[in-house]
Design an enzyme around this catalytic site. Sequence first.
Site, PDB file in Angstrom:
ATOM      1  N   GLU A  95       0.826  -1.217   0.000  1.00  0.00           N
ATOM      2  CA  GLU A  95       0.000   0.000   0.000  1.00  0.00           C
ATOM      3  C   GLU A  95       0.858   1.265   0.000  1.00  0.00           C
ATOM      4  O   GLU A  95       0.542   2.256   0.646  1.00  0.00           O
ATOM      5  CB  GLU A  95      -1.007  -0.036   1.144  1.00  0.00           C
ATOM      6  CG  GLU A  95      -1.953  -1.215   0.985  1.00  0.00           C
ATOM      7  CD  GLU A  95      -3.153  -1.174   1.893  1.00  0.00           C
ATOM      8  OE1 GLU A  95      -3.557  -0.070   2.300  1.00  0.00           O
ATOM      9  OE2 GLU A  95      -3.700  -2.252   2.183  1.00  0.00           O
ATOM     10  N   GLY A  96       1.942   1.204  -0.767  1.00  0.00           N
ATOM     11  CA  GLY A  96       2.877   2.316  -0.886  1.00  0.00           C
ATOM     12  C   GLY A  96       4.097   2.064  -0.029  1.00  0.00           C
ATOM     13  O   GLY A  96       3.994   2.031   1.198  1.00  0.00           O
TER      14      GLY A  96
END
Length: 608
Positions: free
Chosen positions: A393-394
């Site tokens: 998620e990043g």
Amino acid sequence: MANDKPSFTRELFNGSIDDSILFPYPRISDEEEELVTGFIARLRDYCESSLDREWIDENERIPPEAIDGLKRMGLFGISIPKEYGGMGLSQSAYCRVFEYVTGFDPGLGILLGVHLSIGIKGIQLAGNDAQKALYLPKAATGEWMASFALTEPEAGSDAAGIKSRALPAGDGSWILNGSKIWIGNGSFSEVIVAFAQTPVERNGKTTDRVTAFILRPDMPGFERGPELRKMGARGSNQAELYFKDVRVPPENILGEVGEGFKIAMRVLNSGRQGLSAGAAGGVKQSLRLATDWARRREQFGQTLVNYEVIQGKLAAMAADAFTAESVAYFTTGLNDRGDVDYALESAAAKVWNSDALDRAVDEVVQIAGGRGFVKGYPYERMYRDARITRIFEGTNEILSLFVGLSGLQGPGEALKEVAAALREPIRQIGLLTDFAADRVRLALGRGEPALEADVHPRLQTHFDYLVEHTRDLRLAAERALRRHGKRITERQFVVTRLGEMAIELYVRAATLSHTQALLRARERGMKVAPPFTSTRQPLDDESVQRVLRLCDLACQRSGLRFRAAREALNGNRDDLVRAVAQDVIAQTDAPTDTRPMGEQGRAAVSRE
């Protein structure tokens, strides 16, 4: 379209501290607290009696019958609105449940988070009434588990580089081709929100923009790849997905054509908040296990807790645990209040808490010694399970750049030749900050930072340093812009340090807000803190003093990290680092084959 909602973190870059966001520290209602506390108690009883974490880790799956039991409990609908059959929990209450689930088993946490935090969330946020009526009720019961399909083999953090493509078929439907990788719940999900490039008209020209599509696995041309084996969080499921001329009907377009990235980024904000809460729970669990072992383990005639080296580790972990919990639920509270932007704050909370979790699991393994390295004890599994948190998620590196580049946009507007350059490279790191740029174009206040709200006298020194360091961030940002001009986007060392400085300020502000809320509750005569976080803090004199010591240590450590990043901006080591890196790159032999062993074998056979 621009959004004029304020961002606490963005305003820090121009020396502004928004009291209206900082205070009061958010809380859930007493009614929701009672609901979520009872649910977690039932969930704990079920998990402890029905799930074996070591078995899950060894067998790399969660037993289907155990998942069925969780479905009957309503776990997979806790954040879905009541009108669609869910429990309707707020983001803060949902993250409390997520914190417990992730603490029990991270694989189970990923199963839940993929389904609710990012999988079905896009339909919740951007779906039309018909889509919500079709998908949300079955998602709430767990009959239809959900996936979020953005990442591709050649496009991880570089989300702008996705190759999957959908073309209009002429009858309103779209023909989708491409593939996705690392897709959570990918082996069994019944609802897949997938993203693909689509041709759209912009200013009289045809250009590619990302569109979100709702896929079902029974669509012809949809295929699943084999389940992927992993280092940790082994109870979770990840798989590749393949699209071969998949016809997607017009009613399965999510949102508007060409607006897919805005949906994706809103969804990922939700996911990062869940990861932040889960990481906070992991830090607390690491502290409990480390303290328990250090109390029992004797070396050189004394238990480990009597040695200052071990005490230093435990104190640092305790300060991190308090900070991580503070920032996790401050950030979810921003989501729940609805009148502020929280994109940078969600990124900051994810970065800081996952880094704190990384420190915590490393220390618990170190304190456990040889037992921390072998199976049969929980420590090595925790170490493996935690590692993914800094990646998905990043990645933390990308998100730190995201915070830095987004924050620089405000000061950069004063230098017009820099402003355009700041916007364009943002698109090259996965459109993360492009999304933020579209949403916020605020004129931030100039001048010295100040706090207009009353602060507790016991915390005044910490707030004074917060104000001073906010001024330092503004000056450092402006100095970097003057020095590098439009080439600032190429100076990732500089931008990352600015991002790290802003992250520290945001996290420290959240910690101070939480501590002040506890002190004010004590002054009102409360014996136990209101439901600010997942920990209902006692408010007797001794407990309050412990909290103040935690806050003191947390703020001091934050100040040291802030100053280290600030001083690095003024150093001259970057040229040396770049030169050494070029030496390494130039001297490295032919690339090592890092494909999975099965693929290497197939390639060797094909060469023969």
